[in-house]
Motif scaffolding. Sequence first.
Motif, PDB file in Angstrom:
ATOM      1  N   ARG A 366       0.167  10.472   2.777  1.00 44.53           N
ATOM      2  CA  ARG A 366       1.533  10.576   2.278  1.00 44.53           C
ATOM      3  C   ARG A 366       2.442   9.480   2.837  1.00 44.53           C
ATOM      4  NH1 ARG A 366       3.938  12.930  -1.375  1.00 44.53           N
ATOM      5  NH2 ARG A 366       5.447  14.194  -0.203  1.00 44.53           N
ATOM      6  N   LEU A 367       2.081   8.913   3.983  1.00 49.58           N
ATOM      7  CA  LEU A 367       2.987   8.035   4.706  1.00 49.58           C
ATOM      8  C   LEU A 367       2.533   6.591   4.806  1.00 49.58           C
ATOM      9  CD1 LEU A 367       3.632  10.466   7.720  1.00 49.58           C
ATOM     10  CD2 LEU A 367       5.207  10.010   5.829  1.00 49.58           C
ATOM     11  N   VAL A 368       1.240   6.350   4.604  1.00 41.66           N
ATOM     12  CA  VAL A 368       0.662   5.064   4.993  1.00 41.66           C
ATOM     13  C   VAL A 368       1.303   3.873   4.287  1.00 41.66           C
ATOM     14  CG1 VAL A 368      -1.211   5.167   3.289  1.00 41.66           C
ATOM     15  CG2 VAL A 368      -1.523   3.883   5.428  1.00 41.66           C
ATOM     16  N   GLU A 369       1.710   4.026   3.021  1.00 39.32           N
ATOM     17  CA  GLU A 369       2.285   2.895   2.300  1.00 39.32           C
ATOM     18  C   GLU A 369       3.645   2.487   2.848  1.00 39.32           C
ATOM     19  OE1 GLU A 369       3.595   3.723  -1.802  1.00 39.32           O
ATOM     20  OE2 GLU A 369       3.128   5.833  -1.384  1.00 39.32           O
ATOM     21  N   HIS A 370       4.269   3.340   3.642  1.00 41.58           N
ATOM     22  CA  HIS A 370       5.571   3.021   4.222  1.00 41.58           C
ATOM     23  C   HIS A 370       5.475   2.608   5.691  1.00 41.58           C
ATOM     24  CE1 HIS A 370       7.196   4.676   0.562  1.00 41.58           C
ATOM     25  NE2 HIS A 370       6.657   5.855   0.811  1.00 41.58           N
ATOM     26  N   MET A 371       4.251   2.576   6.235  1.00 35.30           N
ATOM     27  CA  MET A 371       4.065   2.304   7.652  1.00 35.30           C
ATOM     28  C   MET A 371       3.977   0.810   7.930  1.00 35.30           C
ATOM     29  SD  MET A 371       1.288   5.333   8.542  1.00 35.30           S
ATOM     30  CE  MET A 371       1.135   4.863  10.259  1.00 35.30           C
ATOM     31  N   ASN A 372       4.441   0.429   9.117  1.00 28.58           N
ATOM     32  CA  ASN A 372       4.245  -0.940   9.572  1.00 28.58           C
ATOM     33  C   ASN A 372       2.756  -1.181   9.768  1.00 28.58           C
ATOM     34  OD1 ASN A 372       6.980  -1.918   9.821  1.00 28.58           O
ATOM     35  ND2 ASN A 372       7.221  -0.515  11.557  1.00 28.58           N
ATOM     36  N   ILE A 373       2.305  -2.361   9.392  1.00 32.95           N
ATOM     37  CA  ILE A 373       0.878  -2.661   9.426  1.00 32.95           C
ATOM     38  C   ILE A 373       0.326  -2.559  10.839  1.00 32.95           C
ATOM     39  CG2 ILE A 373       1.166  -5.149   9.702  1.00 32.95           C
ATOM     40  CD1 ILE A 373      -1.463  -3.281   7.521  1.00 32.95           C
ATOM     41  N   GLU A 374       1.165  -2.811  11.852  1.00 31.32           N
ATOM     42  CA  GLU A 374       0.701  -2.712  13.240  1.00 31.32           C
ATOM     43  C   GLU A 374       0.224  -1.303  13.560  1.00 31.32           C
ATOM     44  OE1 GLU A 374       3.510  -6.097  12.890  1.00 31.32           O
ATOM     45  OE2 GLU A 374       3.613  -3.964  12.330  1.00 31.32           O
ATOM     46  N   TYR A 375       0.887  -0.299  13.005  1.00 30.24           N
ATOM     47  CA  TYR A 375       0.483   1.080  13.253  1.00 30.24           C
ATOM     48  C   TYR A 375      -0.737   1.451  12.416  1.00 30.24           C
ATOM     49  CZ  TYR A 375       4.551   1.968  16.153  1.00 30.24           C
ATOM     50  OH  TYR A 375       5.467   1.936  17.183  1.00 30.24           O
ATOM     51  N   VAL A 376      -0.828   0.914  11.227  1.00 27.97           N
ATOM     52  CA  VAL A 376      -2.023   1.132  10.411  1.00 27.97           C
ATOM     53  C   VAL A 376      -3.247   0.621  11.158  1.00 27.97           C
ATOM     54  CG1 VAL A 376      -3.186   0.538   8.251  1.00 27.97           C
ATOM     55  CG2 VAL A 376      -0.734   1.026   8.250  1.00 27.97           C
ATOM     56  N   ASN A 377      -3.114  -0.561  11.738  1.00 23.86           N
ATOM     57  CA  ASN A 377      -4.239  -1.144  12.470  1.00 23.86           C
ATOM     58  C   ASN A 377      -4.523  -0.398  13.767  1.00 23.86           C
ATOM     59  OD1 ASN A 377      -4.565  -3.145  10.526  1.00 23.86           O
ATOM     60  ND2 ASN A 377      -3.182  -4.571  11.559  1.00 23.86           N
ATOM     61  N   HIS A 383      -8.566   2.051   5.891  1.00 15.30           N
ATOM     62  CA  HIS A 383      -9.240   2.548   4.693  1.00 15.30           C
ATOM     63  C   HIS A 383      -8.298   3.410   3.857  1.00 15.30           C
ATOM     64  CE1 HIS A 383      -9.653   5.618   7.790  1.00 15.30           C
ATOM     65  NE2 HIS A 383      -9.911   6.520   6.866  1.00 15.30           N
ATOM     66  N   ILE A 384      -7.430   4.174   4.527  1.00 15.11           N
ATOM     67  CA  ILE A 384      -6.452   4.978   3.792  1.00 15.11           C
ATOM     68  C   ILE A 384      -5.420   4.071   3.147  1.00 15.11           C
ATOM     69  CG2 ILE A 384      -4.684   6.772   3.995  1.00 15.11           C
ATOM     70  CD1 ILE A 384      -6.209   7.911   6.338  1.00 15.11           C
ATOM     71  N   PHE A 385      -4.995   3.052   3.883  1.00 22.23           N
ATOM     72  CA  PHE A 385      -3.991   2.117   3.381  1.00 22.23           C
ATOM     73  C   PHE A 385      -4.491   1.402   2.126  1.00 22.23           C
ATOM     74  CE2 PHE A 385      -2.256  -2.264   3.375  1.00 22.23           C
ATOM     75  CZ  PHE A 385      -0.903  -1.964   3.232  1.00 22.23           C
ATOM     76  N   TYR A 386      -5.712   0.865   2.157  1.00 23.33           N
ATOM     77  CA  TYR A 386      -6.239   0.127   1.001  1.00 23.33           C
ATOM     78  C   TYR A 386      -6.600   1.041  -0.153  1.00 23.33           C
ATOM     79  CZ  TYR A 386      -6.189  -3.992   3.965  1.00 23.33           C
ATOM     80  OH  TYR A 386      -5.777  -5.026   4.773  1.00 23.33           O
ATOM     81  N   ALA A 387      -7.066   2.261   0.173  1.00 26.12           N
ATOM     82  CA  ALA A 387      -7.343   3.222  -0.894  1.00 26.12           C
ATOM     83  C   ALA A 387      -6.062   3.602  -1.618  1.00 26.12           C
ATOM     84  CB  ALA A 387      -8.018   4.460  -0.316  1.00 26.12           C
TER      85      ALA A 387
END
Length: 392
Positions: A366-377, A383-387
């Motif tokens: 629900r949140l990943v598309e709004h997250m800073n990439i540093e936190y995604v990494n 995988h959730i971000f790209y999916a």
Amino acid sequence: MHTVTERPMIFLSYTSVDKDKVLPYYDALKIKGYDVWMDVKCLLGGQNWDFEIKKAFEKSSIVLLFLSTNLSNKRGYIQREVKLALDNLNEKLYEDIYIIPIKLDGSGVLDQLKGIQYISAIDSFPIDDICASLDYQIGKMGAEKVATQEASSVSWSILNFKEEWDGLPGYEVQLNFINISSSKYNNIGDISDIIKGELKKALLSHRENKLNQSGEYYSYINEKYTRINTYEAICSEPKIIGRIVSIMYSVHWYGAGAAHPNHHFEAYNFILDPLVMVVQPQSIFKNQDDALAIIQQDSRLGITEDVTQRGGSLDINDEWLVSGTQKWESFSTFTFSETGLVFHFMPYTVGPYAIGSFNIEIKYERLVEHMNIEYVNALEIQHIFYARRHTE
């Protein structure tokens, strides 16, 4: 005095009518060396029973739930214990043993427990069967902790600290200090220092009681715990997700002579490389307004559903609920889990004291598309971000 926390606590939940049937289990488990908590054995004169039961429940790793016709017909506190146990069960792994139902008579099993194997005590005293289940889960917990520490290259231990002083009022403070280390991440010991410093602040504030004595309101004639301010900070096992660690404290406190106890949560989140403390949830997001709207919506929905599951009712547009989830400051206590951000609401924040506290998880999807990439990494959820991007 400091002692290492070694043995998980086992909580005995039963209706008072069955006390004489349950007491032999307490005695047998104590003889076998288990750390067992039972109200009639562990509560002291003058202690606030509601406060102490909630603390013990929070600290317990396994619940022995004694089922009987008396329990089925009972309403009140024992039903609250069952609901608390079921709430905690939802946070456990599917294969974990957390609730062990023990049937004292031919009563039916609660609907919520029908998927859990019970132990029959109708015609026997099944202490060996209970111990087998306890030993299995305790061993599993230890193995999982070792595996987590090895996989993350992060080790920790939790030490108990207790200080008390008998005054008017006096105080009793119990704290869990965490010692955390790593052969991989530099400066990780700073986490222990930061948390210990915050806990020591609470201790120092209670020591101020020595300078503010009041014989007008308190007397040594009264039982000790009616004139003692009590405070306990209980540390949960750290959660390590990717290169982020979350450490959660449940804080229980009771002011001498107060109408009821209270509790709140304190959370500490760190990126491990480089070591950075994550203080504000909005710092996780690049699109903060969009993220806040999702968190508000999902939190309000989750809280109303939780209240319904507890047997209550709460409208999603309730004024107290809406105001308690209005700003980023409302979500200042949070932790990271394997699957989402968890926001922790203490009593009085989203409703009256009676509806209790809440832990609401918002999924990363629900949140990943709004997250800073540093936190995604750092969370290793690419995988959730790209999916998510692929489906747009």
